[in-house]
Design a protein around this motif. Structure first.
Motif, PDB file in Angstrom:
ATOM      1  N   ILE A 103       0.832  -1.200   0.000  1.00  0.00           N
ATOM      2  CA  ILE A 103       0.000   0.000   0.000  1.00  0.00           C
ATOM      3  C   ILE A 103       0.871   1.256   0.000  1.00  0.00           C
ATOM      4  CG2 ILE A 103      -1.670   1.321   1.372  1.00  0.00           C
ATOM      5  CD1 ILE A 103      -2.805  -1.388   2.318  1.00  0.00           C
ATOM      6  N   ASP A 104       2.011   1.196   0.677  1.00  0.00           N
ATOM      7  CA  ASP A 104       2.873   2.363   0.807  1.00  0.00           C
ATOM      8  C   ASP A 104       3.982   2.410  -0.235  1.00  0.00           C
ATOM      9  OD1 ASP A 104       1.491   3.203   3.130  1.00  0.00           O
ATOM     10  OD2 ASP A 104       2.625   1.767   4.331  1.00  0.00           O
ATOM     11  N   ALA A 105       3.982   1.456  -1.172  1.00  0.00           N
ATOM     12  CA  ALA A 105       5.108   1.364  -2.110  1.00  0.00           C
ATOM     13  C   ALA A 105       4.679   1.488  -3.565  1.00  0.00           C
ATOM     14  CB  ALA A 105       5.839   0.036  -1.889  1.00  0.00           C
ATOM     15  N   VAL A 106       3.487   2.060  -3.807  1.00  0.00           N
ATOM     16  CA  VAL A 106       2.978   2.171  -5.173  1.00  0.00           C
ATOM     17  C   VAL A 106       2.600   3.623  -5.466  1.00  0.00           C
ATOM     18  CG1 VAL A 106       2.164  -0.207  -5.318  1.00  0.00           C
ATOM     19  CG2 VAL A 106       0.662   1.550  -4.359  1.00  0.00           C
ATOM     20  N   ASP A 107       2.263   3.876  -6.727  1.00  0.00           N
ATOM     21  CA  ASP A 107       1.870   5.224  -7.151  1.00  0.00           C
ATOM     22  C   ASP A 107       0.367   5.428  -7.098  1.00  0.00           C
ATOM     23  OD1 ASP A 107       4.587   6.107  -7.962  1.00  0.00           O
ATOM     24  OD2 ASP A 107       4.369   4.494  -9.428  1.00  0.00           O
ATOM     25  N   ALA A 108      -0.378   4.338  -7.101  1.00  0.00           N
ATOM     26  CA  ALA A 108      -1.833   4.384  -6.965  1.00  0.00           C
ATOM     27  C   ALA A 108      -2.296   3.025  -6.468  1.00  0.00           C
ATOM     28  CB  ALA A 108      -2.515   4.727  -8.295  1.00  0.00           C
TER      29      ALA A 108
END
Length: 319
Positions: A103-108
């Motif tokens: 959840i914290d490692a993507v762009d969307a």
């Protein structure tokens, strides 16, 4: 090609990464949600090729698996995550932690829900995890083809209320029948920033072939066995040898109890033969050639509770 060269095969070495046109967008999109809401089916449909296994059994996905979609507008790297659930063993804890980290490692983030039933406590829990996220979230209402006609309005309203609460756009679609996926895709592209190609545009996944082979074997076990067996299975690809006419694969299926081994082997080896035959057909599509697949079953007691065993089988907390 020898086994060693097969292991070290790098798809990027055979492809080039082009310069993107003006206005091109790219980014990583995490697909999250409860187990069995259709996340893997959706990623396969968006990518246009099977890169993730699917099954009626919940908690099918164990690893964060990347599927790559490239078109004239954008390159999206979809990160399919394990279903977020209450874990009951060490493996479950690792899977849920990896999903939360994604959840914290993507762009969307694409939050996928089961649109055949109204929003429940499990959906609210996932929503609470996503609410503080700094990246855009899209609420994806999957399985609209399975909505009971008399309940459709109430089901839609329950998810619309969730979307309105958090300020998320709501997109309805059916991954299985590939309905309204164009709308979903455009919604995702609109929320990405301009960026480069991260991968060659002809690549659909960054996972090594050995990993995909193991997953295709596990998929057949999920389809043909029930109760505790599917979740107690780990696949190890022991050897891959490829020559001009055939790919030979030796794999071991690890289970936790003798009873599970007996179920997998079946009467006179019938179950193992069925699993092997159908997995071989799927692997042949992957390697685009003939495959000889030999399967063995081995009992490793309580492997899901052992950190060292989990790491041996490739399950670890991802960075």
């Amino acid at each position: 090609m020898t086994s060693d060269s097969f292991d070290s095969f790098d798809p990027l070495s055979f492809s080039t990464i082009p310069t993107p046109p003006e206005g091109f967008k790219s980014g990583f999109v995490g697909i999250v949600g409860r187990p069995n809401v259709g996340k893997s089916t959706l990623m396969n449909a968006l990518v246009g090729q099977k890169v993730a296994i699917t099954s009626p059994t919940a908690q099918t996905t164990r690893n964060r698996l990347r599927g790559i979609l490239s078109n004239d507008q954008a390159q999206i790297i979809f990160v399919d995550t394990p279903g977020i659930h209450k874990p009951h063993h060490e493996l479950g804890k690792i899977l849920v932690k990896n999903a939360r980290m994604a959840i914290d490692a993507v762009d969307a983030t694409l939050f996928v829900v089961d649109g055949s039933v109204a929003a429940g406590r499990g959906d609210e829990f996932v929503a609470s995890l996503l609410a503080p996220s700094a990246v855009p979230v899209i609420l994806g209402l999957n399985k609209i083809d399975q909505q009971p006609a008399e309940e459709a309005e109430a089901i839609d309203a329950s998810y619309q209320a969730m979307a309105d609460t958090h300020g998320w756009p709501l997109v309805k679609f059916s991954a299985l029948h590939e309905q309204q996926l164009d709308t979903l895709l455009q919604t995702l592209i609109d929320r990405l920033d301009p960026g480069p190609y991260y991968y060659p545009p002809d690549l659909v996944t960054d996972q090594p072939e050995r990993f995909i082979m193991g997953e295709l074997i596990r998929e057949q076990i999920l389809l043909h066995t029930r109760e505790e067996v599917p979740h107690s299975v780990a696949i190890a690809i022991d050897r891959v040898e490829e020559d001009a006419t055939i790919t030979r694969i030796l794999a071991t299926i690890h289970v936790e109890r003798d009873s599970q081994k007996g179920i997998l082997i079946g009467k006179r080896g019938s179950m193992l033969k069925t699993i092997g035959s159908e997995a071989r057909q799927q692997i042949q599509k992957l390697v685009m050639g003939q495959v000889y697949l030999e399967l063995f079953v081995k009992v490793v007691p309580k492997w899901r509770q052992s950190r060292s065993r989990l790491e041996d089988f490739g399950y670890r907390v991802e960075e």
